[in-house]
Design an enzyme around this catalytic site. Structure first.
Site, PDB file in Angstrom:
ATOM      1  N   SER A  10       0.854  -1.193   0.000  1.00 34.30           N
ATOM      2  CA  SER A  10       0.000   0.000   0.000  1.00 34.30           C
ATOM      3  C   SER A  10       0.888   1.240   0.000  1.00 34.30           C
ATOM      4  CB  SER A  10      -0.895   0.016   1.240  1.00 34.30           C
ATOM      5  OG  SER A  10      -1.397   1.326   1.413  1.00 34.30           O
ATOM      6  N   HIS A  35      -1.143  -1.503  -4.274  1.00 30.47           N
ATOM      7  CA  HIS A  35      -2.405  -1.172  -3.603  1.00 30.47           C
ATOM      8  C   HIS A  35      -2.488   0.345  -3.431  1.00 30.47           C
ATOM      9  CE1 HIS A  35      -5.810  -2.297  -0.934  1.00 30.47           C
ATOM     10  NE2 HIS A  35      -5.451  -1.244  -0.205  1.00 30.47           N
ATOM     11  N   ASP A  37      -4.818   3.336  -1.989  1.00 26.27           N
ATOM     12  CA  ASP A  37      -5.907   3.656  -1.065  1.00 26.27           C
ATOM     13  C   ASP A  37      -6.448   5.051  -1.352  1.00 26.27           C
ATOM     14  OD1 ASP A  37      -6.072   1.370   0.794  1.00 26.27           O
ATOM     15  OD2 ASP A  37      -3.992   1.884   1.237  1.00 26.27           O
ATOM     16  N   MET A  39      -9.071   7.901  -0.420  1.00 26.44           N
ATOM     17  CA  MET A  39      -9.871   8.317   0.742  1.00 26.44           C
ATOM     18  C   MET A  39     -10.429   9.720   0.519  1.00 26.44           C
ATOM     19  SD  MET A  39      -7.313   7.090   3.722  1.00 26.44           S
ATOM     20  CE  MET A  39      -6.763   5.388   3.839  1.00 26.44           C
ATOM     21  N   HIS A  68      -8.312   0.615  -3.967  1.00 24.67           N
ATOM     22  CA  HIS A  68      -9.239   0.442  -2.845  1.00 24.67           C
ATOM     23  C   HIS A  68      -9.939   1.783  -2.610  1.00 24.67           C
ATOM     24  CE1 HIS A  68      -9.531  -0.531   1.779  1.00 24.67           C
ATOM     25  NE2 HIS A  68     -10.711  -0.385   1.210  1.00 24.67           N
ATOM     26  N   MET A  70     -12.292   4.205  -0.821  1.00 25.19           N
ATOM     27  CA  MET A  70     -12.967   4.504   0.451  1.00 25.19           C
ATOM     28  C   MET A  70     -13.611   5.872   0.283  1.00 25.19           C
ATOM     29  SD  MET A  70      -9.918   3.040   2.846  1.00 25.19           S
ATOM     30  CE  MET A  70      -8.744   3.066   1.487  1.00 25.19           C
ATOM     31  N   MET A 139     -10.960  -6.323   5.878  1.00 24.56           N
ATOM     32  CA  MET A 139     -10.246  -5.243   6.565  1.00 24.56           C
ATOM     33  C   MET A 139      -9.919  -5.704   7.991  1.00 24.56           C
ATOM     34  SD  MET A 139     -10.021  -2.782   4.370  1.00 24.56           S
ATOM     35  CE  MET A 139      -9.211  -1.660   5.518  1.00 24.56           C
ATOM     36  N   GLY A 144      -8.985   3.970   6.937  1.00 29.45           N
ATOM     37  CA  GLY A 144      -8.735   5.408   7.073  1.00 29.45           C
ATOM     38  C   GLY A 144      -7.274   5.744   7.284  1.00 29.45           C
ATOM     39  N   PHE A 145      -6.541   4.852   7.921  1.00 28.22           N
ATOM     40  CA  PHE A 145      -5.148   5.181   8.245  1.00 28.22           C
ATOM     41  C   PHE A 145      -4.264   3.946   8.149  1.00 28.22           C
ATOM     42  CE2 PHE A 145      -7.947   8.018  10.555  1.00 28.22           C
ATOM     43  CZ  PHE A 145      -7.444   9.266  10.207  1.00 28.22           C
ATOM     44  N   GLY A 146      -3.008   4.168   7.779  1.00 22.72           N
ATOM     45  CA  GLY A 146      -2.011   3.115   7.871  1.00 22.72           C
ATOM     46  C   GLY A 146      -1.505   3.042   9.300  1.00 22.72           C
ATOM     47  N   GLY A 147      -0.743   1.994   9.583  1.00 19.31           N
ATOM     48  CA  GLY A 147      -0.059   1.906  10.869  1.00 19.31           C
ATOM     49  C   GLY A 147      -0.924   1.557  12.069  1.00 19.31           C
ATOM     50  N   ASP A 177      -6.264  -6.623   4.651  1.00 25.16           N
ATOM     51  CA  ASP A 177      -5.738  -5.254   4.616  1.00 25.16           C
ATOM     52  C   ASP A 177      -5.781  -4.622   6.004  1.00 25.16           C
ATOM     53  OD1 ASP A 177      -4.964  -2.696   3.879  1.00 25.16           O
ATOM     54  OD2 ASP A 177      -6.750  -2.276   2.663  1.00 25.16           O
ATOM     55  N   GLY A 178      -4.579  -4.280   6.512  1.00 21.62           N
ATOM     56  CA  GLY A 178      -4.491  -3.516   7.761  1.00 21.62           C
ATOM     57  C   GLY A 178      -3.697  -4.237   8.841  1.00 21.62           C
ATOM     58  N   GLY A 179      -2.626  -3.580   9.283  1.00 18.14           N
ATOM     59  CA  GLY A 179      -1.853  -4.119  10.403  1.00 18.14           C
ATOM     60  C   GLY A 179      -1.081  -5.382  10.077  1.00 18.14           C
ATOM     61  N   GLY A 199       1.290  -1.739   4.059  1.00 16.98           N
ATOM     62  CA  GLY A 199       1.916  -0.444   3.836  1.00 16.98           C
ATOM     63  C   GLY A 199       3.151  -0.299   4.705  1.00 16.98           C
TER      64      GLY A 199
HETATM   65  C1  DX5 Z   1      -6.392   1.475   5.554  1.00 19.57           C
HETATM   66  C2  DX5 Z   1      -5.880   1.085   4.199  1.00 19.57           C
HETATM   67  C3  DX5 Z   1      -4.701   0.184   4.220  1.00 19.57           C
HETATM   68  C4  DX5 Z   1      -3.478   0.755   4.865  1.00 19.57           C
HETATM   69  C5  DX5 Z   1      -2.690  -0.373   5.417  1.00 19.57           C
HETATM   70  O1  DX5 Z   1      -7.565   2.191   5.376  1.00 19.57           O
HETATM   71  O2  DX5 Z   1      -6.902   0.414   3.476  1.00 19.57           O
HETATM   72  O3  DX5 Z   1      -4.408  -0.297   2.908  1.00 19.57           O
HETATM   73  O4  DX5 Z   1      -2.662   1.468   3.981  1.00 19.57           O
HETATM   74  O5  DX5 Z   1      -1.618   0.151   6.106  1.00 19.57           O
HETATM   75  P1  DX5 Z   1      -0.768  -0.710   7.147  1.00 19.57           P
HETATM   76  O6  DX5 Z   1      -0.195  -1.875   6.379  1.00 19.57           O
HETATM   77  O7  DX5 Z   1       0.251   0.234   7.611  1.00 19.57           O
HETATM   78  O8  DX5 Z   1      -1.718  -1.174   8.224  1.00 19.57           O
HETATM   79 ZN    ZN Z   2      -6.411  -0.511   1.515  1.00 17.05          ZN
END
Ligand code: DX5
Ligand code: ZN
Length: 220
Positions: A10, A35, A37, A39, A68, A70, A139, A144-147, A177-179, A199
């Protein structure tokens, strides 16, 4: 049959000032998809980028662009993203008034359609659309956010999605997707995932290179 795990970095965690080079680097480092994202600050509490950035990145990679969305409304923007170079478009049922029509519209463009399942989305939504999707994206964070930290209770949904795919006899990718990091990747793959979106673990991972970060996830 053993499924090979595919990795979809991502770019949300990439250096935005050098986005083209970042996409080129992870493509050369063994990624399977890119990927993206998108938003809107409305469907999710963050803003990222739109179709012009997707179009600008297209020359930097031959890999499929896994977009993706959103955003709400989502349907009026499908063609903007396919024109920009999206190969797979994943949408959230909550972002669409007539979700089935949105999936059909993506398929009509000749691209692959994905459904995203949020932590509070019931798996029942899948039952009516199994014929219309090429990808299920579970998900493991609230979008909404990475990390953010991986939500382990979603593992039961990954396993349920895998069972539905098997029962359908269709070729549908199961993405998470996520974490995702090497530890949570193992949990997700064991539960049935075959594509990992990551990501932070790719662009800001502990390895010495993007290639090493990607391989650590693939071999988890
Ligand atoms: C969150 C995104 C993810 C995000 C994942 O809304 O859909 O794709 O970038 O980021 P990490 O891998 O850092 O959790
Ligand atoms: Zn995503």
């Amino acid at each position: 049959m053993q499924r090979s795990t595919r990795i979809s970095p991502s770019v949300l965690a990439a250096n935005f000032a050098r986005l083209g080079e970042e996409v080129e680097s992870v493509s050369a480092a063994g990624a399977d998809y890119i990927h993206l994202d998108v938003m809107d600050g409305h469907f999710v509490p963050n803003l990222s980028f739109g179709p012009d950035i997707v179009r600008a990145l297209r020359p930097y990679s031959d890999l499929p662009f896994d977009v993706h969305l959103m955003i709400t409304p989502v349907e009026p923007y499908i063609e903007d993203f396919t024109d920009a170079g999206a190969d797979i478009i994943t949408v959230h049922p909550e972002a669409s008034t007539h979700f089935e029509r949105t999936l059909q519209r993506i398929r009509q463009t000749g691209r692959k359609a994905g459904i995203a399942i949020n932590p509070d989305t019931s798996m029942e939504v899948l039952e009516d659309v199994m014929d219309l999707v090429d990808l299920i994206l579970v998900m493991t964070v609230n979008p909404g956010f990475g990390g953010q930290p991986f939500i382990e209770s979603q593992l039961t949904k990954i396993a349920a999605a895998r069972a539905l795919i098997q029962a359908s006899g269709k070729t549908i990718d199961l993405s998470v997707d996520g974490g995702i990091n090497p530890g949570t990747a193992e949990l997700a793959v064991t539960a049935g995932a075959d594509v990992l979106v990551a990501g932070t673990a790719v662009f800001r991972g502990d390895g010495t290179s993007y290639a090493q970060n990607i391989e650590r996830l693939r071999n988890a």
